[in-house]
Design an enzyme around this catalytic site. Structure first.
Site, mmCIF file in Angstrom:
data_model
loop_
_atom_site.group_PDB
_atom_site.id
_atom_site.type_symbol
_atom_site.label_atom_id
_atom_site.label_comp_id
_atom_site.label_asym_id
_atom_site.label_seq_id
_atom_site.Cartn_x
_atom_site.Cartn_y
_atom_site.Cartn_z
ATOM 1 N N ASP A 121 -9.219 57.851 42.719
ATOM 2 C CA ASP A 121 -9.461 58.027 44.152
ATOM 3 C C ASP A 121 -8.170 58.552 44.776
ATOM 4 O O ASP A 121 -7.230 58.919 44.068
ATOM 5 C CB ASP A 121 -9.940 56.704 44.791
ATOM 6 C CG ASP A 121 -8.781 55.767 45.067
ATOM 7 O OD1 ASP A 121 -7.714 55.919 44.423
ATOM 8 O OD2 ASP A 121 -8.915 54.900 45.944
ATOM 9 N N LYS A 149 -16.701 60.160 39.284
ATOM 10 C CA LYS A 149 -15.969 59.000 39.828
ATOM 11 C C LYS A 149 -16.919 57.818 40.044
ATOM 12 O O LYS A 149 -16.636 56.689 39.624
ATOM 13 C CB LYS A 149 -15.296 59.392 41.151
ATOM 14 C CG LYS A 149 -14.481 58.267 41.748
ATOM 15 C CD LYS A 149 -13.830 58.705 43.060
ATOM 16 C CE LYS A 149 -13.713 57.533 43.989
ATOM 17 N NZ LYS A 149 -13.802 57.903 45.386
#
Ligand code: SF4
Length: 234
Positions: free
Chosen positions: A157, A138
């Site tokens: 997210d 991420k």
């Protein structure tokens, strides 16, 4: 075209069919119209600052990170400076972002690796980034996308995961699996902006507790998976 029909098709990476891609493209286009200016809400002036800010943003609001990074980068402006900083000194500055011991260790380790392996610069590939301490997929996608403008994947997210599941673009709670599904249905030209726009949508409309489906600009594209109908007041 009735896009909701797309949800009867199988989801998941290779199984994303034409319907899934059509829905993904339609969602991406609509988000572009509604949130044309959506940007990363972390403050940064370089990929290095974005990398450190993103490591700090784990389990913390971007607002809080922005309060801390001003002082952090004023004191230690480069990877070499931060690599040489003491653990206790860094901990004291980033304390309010939570998990400050682990974050300070990761930040210092990451900066040491940047100096040793990359001449103090942030690398531009996912493979190199995820080898840095404290950097997962991420964080790497955030840095490549928002720091370098390189679409390496879709940042998933909590907002992006939740809304993508409600829309029916993925059924996975696991971020890596959800990203794999999104990559299969969202046009690559939208990968970077898609996350920023969905995050803004998650804050403004499709909130975790009470999604405002009646006011939502995506309502005709959304299956509302797992969303209970609102109880109408008499
Ligand atoms: S219709 Fe409801 S569940 Fe779907 S994106 Fe909009 S607010 Fe979220």
């Amino acid at each position: 075209m009735h896009l909701k029909a797309a949800h009867s098709s199988k989801r998941g990476g290779k199984q994303a069919g034409q319907g899934g891609r059509e829905q993904g493209a339609a969602v991406a286009r609509r988000l572009g119209k509604v949130y044309p200016q959506a940007l990363c809400s972390l403050d940064f002036t370089s990929p290095f600052q974005l990398l450190i800010a993103t490591i700090l943003s784990a389990q913390c609001t971007d607002k809080r990170v922005n309060v801390v990074t001003g002082g952090l980068f004023a004191r230690w402006p480069t990877a070499a400076a931060l690599a040489a900083a003491g653990q206790a000194e860094v901990e004291a500055v980033i304390r309010s972002t939570g998990f400050f011991r682990a974050k300070a260790k990761n930040i210092r380790g990451c900066c040491q690796a940047l100096v040793e392996r990359h001449g103090g610069e942030v690398p531009r590939t996912l493979e190199e980034l995820v080898r840095l301490p404290g950097v997962g997929r991420k964080t790497a996608n955030v840095v490549l996308g928002s720091g370098f403008g390189l679409p390496s994947g879709v940042v998933v997210d909590t907002h992006v995961g939740r809304i993508s599941r409600r829309l029916g673009l993925t059924r996975h709670a696991d971020a890596v699996k959800a990203e794999r599904d999104l990559i299969a249905v969202i046009p690559k030209s939208h990968w970077i902006a898609f996350s920023h726009r969905l995050i803004e949508h998650g804050r403004a409309v499709c909130t975790a507790r009470r999604p405002r489906c009646d006011d939502c600009p995506l309502t005709d594209l959304c299956s509302r998976v797992g969303v209970k109908p609102a109880i109408k007041k008499r």
